[in-house]
Design an enzyme around this catalytic site. Structure first.
Site, mmCIF file in Angstrom:
data_model
loop_
_atom_site.group_PDB
_atom_site.id
_atom_site.type_symbol
_atom_site.label_atom_id
_atom_site.label_comp_id
_atom_site.label_asym_id
_atom_site.label_seq_id
_atom_site.Cartn_x
_atom_site.Cartn_y
_atom_site.Cartn_z
ATOM 1 C CB SER A 1 -0.237 10.344 6.049
ATOM 2 O OG SER A 1 0.576 9.411 5.364
ATOM 3 C CE LYS A 2 0.303 8.250 14.798
ATOM 4 N NZ LYS A 2 1.042 9.254 15.485
ATOM 5 N NE ARG A 3 -2.467 5.469 5.779
ATOM 6 C CZ ARG A 3 -2.623 6.110 4.621
ATOM 7 N NH1 ARG A 3 -2.030 5.685 3.535
ATOM 8 N NH2 ARG A 3 -3.395 7.173 4.557
ATOM 9 C CD GLN A 4 4.294 7.928 2.353
ATOM 10 O OE1 GLN A 4 5.453 8.259 2.185
ATOM 11 N NE2 GLN A 4 3.405 7.981 1.399
ATOM 12 N N GLY A 5 5.392 7.721 8.277
ATOM 13 C CA GLY A 5 6.448 8.110 9.219
ATOM 14 C C GLY A 5 5.878 8.932 10.348
#
Ligand code: GLU
Length: 478
Positions: free
Chosen positions: A252-256
């Site tokens: 996911s975008k949240r982790q990279g």
């Protein structure tokens, strides 16, 4: 002839998972001399992001994927767009309505919300209760004709049955029709939902293999039923495993980063990213990791795609990118670096020196973007050491002895080159009685200001006597 399509929704960027789907399709198509088709699935008008289409096509192009077919082939590529095919979906829904495989549903959003809430409090799985399924047909027709707001739902058969899909990756997968509900196929705005549009288009475009993420697996019963209602043979299916973060959560975008353009902008080479992404879930028969595009086309097969999720390992991507950078020919590397150099203060510097610097740096670069911080060493009059390991080593007494002696020795010479550096350092060793790492590291750190700097003798040779003296003297003052 095999015909595969890549059918992204225009959500604003090409996700690495999307690139993997496109690559696997494209490998297969090129392996079988088939056709690769791009279809923009833009029927969700609320989720449209402007410019997506262009971005998606450009990113595929960047990755080296070419497209074979679209309504406007020749000149600029124009893909199929579902929003331009509304008449086609409408006529197909007409047929489903006429043959009683679908019905108009007038339930208000409010009623559906209440229904869901009620079902949830009873601990049931929320699903449509079939309220409009049994309305009198003539009455429904009149209500539609009077312009009353409605959607169209497909009918799931009354008698439950087990539907079986022979997936190219997962083998035989079965799902009970009782687990699915009367799916909306036309929304109140007149646009089809994914489920209807995908089946109609895949059939009309003569798609032979549908390749998509495993999140679509639960939808196959609806799709198989639609194929049956229309009297069409379904294509082959391959559902690809998830791509995971290192903690095994869904990427996911949240982790990279997840957008292909982010990787491009950070200086990953398309051939490295493509190689890396191809190995997410697919493993070649041969035990090696570096594959060119043409080798991937040759080696790829759906049989060798795993069912289980694939972890996106950034360290491995970095390693691969470094390998690919090292293998580039020098001129090619320079050309690819130019857009990144243009973003640094060194764009207008002496081209010959730039070229030499790039040659020296080639073996160390992990990404193209890194060139920015690496060039400071070559072009700044007074580059500043910031790495704490570099600073602490240079502040040690033995380092100061080495550098003081180095300065004394260099002052007696007319020039300092790759050739005389070795004998000079031998003299420093004899005079200070310091050798090995304690002898070489202070000099490396003083000259390159980095722990992982490029090869010392090449730098010394390029910088020459004056600059090396200046840097060594500055290091003594730290
Ligand atoms: N539009 C869908 C997506 O973006 C495509 C799924 C499919 O390939 O059928 O995930």
């Amino acid at each position: 002839m095999v015909r595969l399509r890549f059918a992204p929704s225009p959500t604003g960027y090409l996700h690495v998972g999307g690139l993997r789907t496109a690559l696997f399709c494209w490998f297969y198509v090129r392996q079988h001399a088939g056709k690769f088709i791009f279809r923009l699935e833009d029927t969700d008008q609320k989720r449209l992001v402007k410019g997506s289409e262009n971005d998606l096509v450009r990113m595929l192009e960047w990755a080296g994927i070419d497209l074979d077919e679209g309504p406007g082939i020749g000149g600029d590529y124009v893909p199929y767009r579902q929003s331009e095919r509304l008449g086609i979906y409408k006529s197909h829904v007409r047929k489903l309505l006429d043959e009683d495989h679908a019905y108009p549903c007038f339930c208000s959003p409010q009623r559906l919300d209440n229904l869901r809430e009620e079902q949830r409090t009873k601990g049931e799985i929320p699903r449509y209760d079939g309220y409009c399924r049994n309305l009198n047909k003539e009455e429904s027709v009149l209500r539609v004709a009077s312009g009353e707001a409605h959607v169209v739902r497909m009918k799931i058969p009354e008698i439950p049955e087990t539907l079986v899909l022979n997936d190219l990756i997962r083998g035989s997968v079965s799902i009970e029709t009782s687990q699915t509900e009367d799916q909306v196929i036309i929304k109140s705005d007149g646009f089809p939902t994914y489920h209807l549009a995908v089946v109609v288009d895949d059939h009309l475009m003569q798609i032979t293999h549908v390749v998509r993420g495993e999140e679509w697996l639960p939808s196959f019963p609806k799709h198989l039923l639609l194929y049956r209602y229309f009297g069409w043979d379904p294509p082959e299916f391959a559902h690809l495993p998830l791509i995971l973060n290192p903690d095994r959560s869904k990427l996911s975008k949240r982790q990279g980063d997840v957008a292909v353009e982010d990787f491009r902008d950070q200086g990953y080479l398309p051939e490295a990213l493509v190689n890396f992404i191809s190995l997410l879930g697919w493993s070649p028969a041969e035990d090696r990791e570096l594959f060119s595009l043409s080798e991937l086309i040759k080696e790829f097969s759906f049989e060798r795609v795993n069912k289980s999720g694939a972890v996106f390992d950034r360290d491995k991507l970095n390693w691969m990118n470094q390998q690919y950078i090292q293998d580039l020919d020098q001129e090619d590397l320079l050309q690819r670096l130019l857009p990144f150099i243009a973003q640094t203060p060194y764009a207008e510097q002496d081209a010959a020196l730039l070229k030499k610097a790039v040659n020296i740096l080639q073996s160390r670069l992990v990404t193209l973007k890194e060139i920015g911080k690496r060039l400071a060493l070559f072009f700044e009059e007074n580059p500043v050491a910031t790495d704490p390991d570099v600073l602490s080593l240079l502040r040690q007494e033995t380092s100061k002895q080495v550098l003081a002696e180095f300065i004394r020795q260099v002052e007696t010479l007319e020039s300092l080159t790759e050739e005389n550096l070795g004998s000079l350092m031998k003299n420093v060793q004899n005079a200070t009685n310091i050798k090995g790492k304690n002898l070489w590291l202070p000099l490396r750190y003083a000259i390159t200001l980095e722990v992982q700097g490029p090869e010392l003798k090449l730098i010394v040779d390029l910088f020459g006597r004056e600059k090396c003296l200046r840097l060594a003297r500055r290091a003594l003052e730290l």
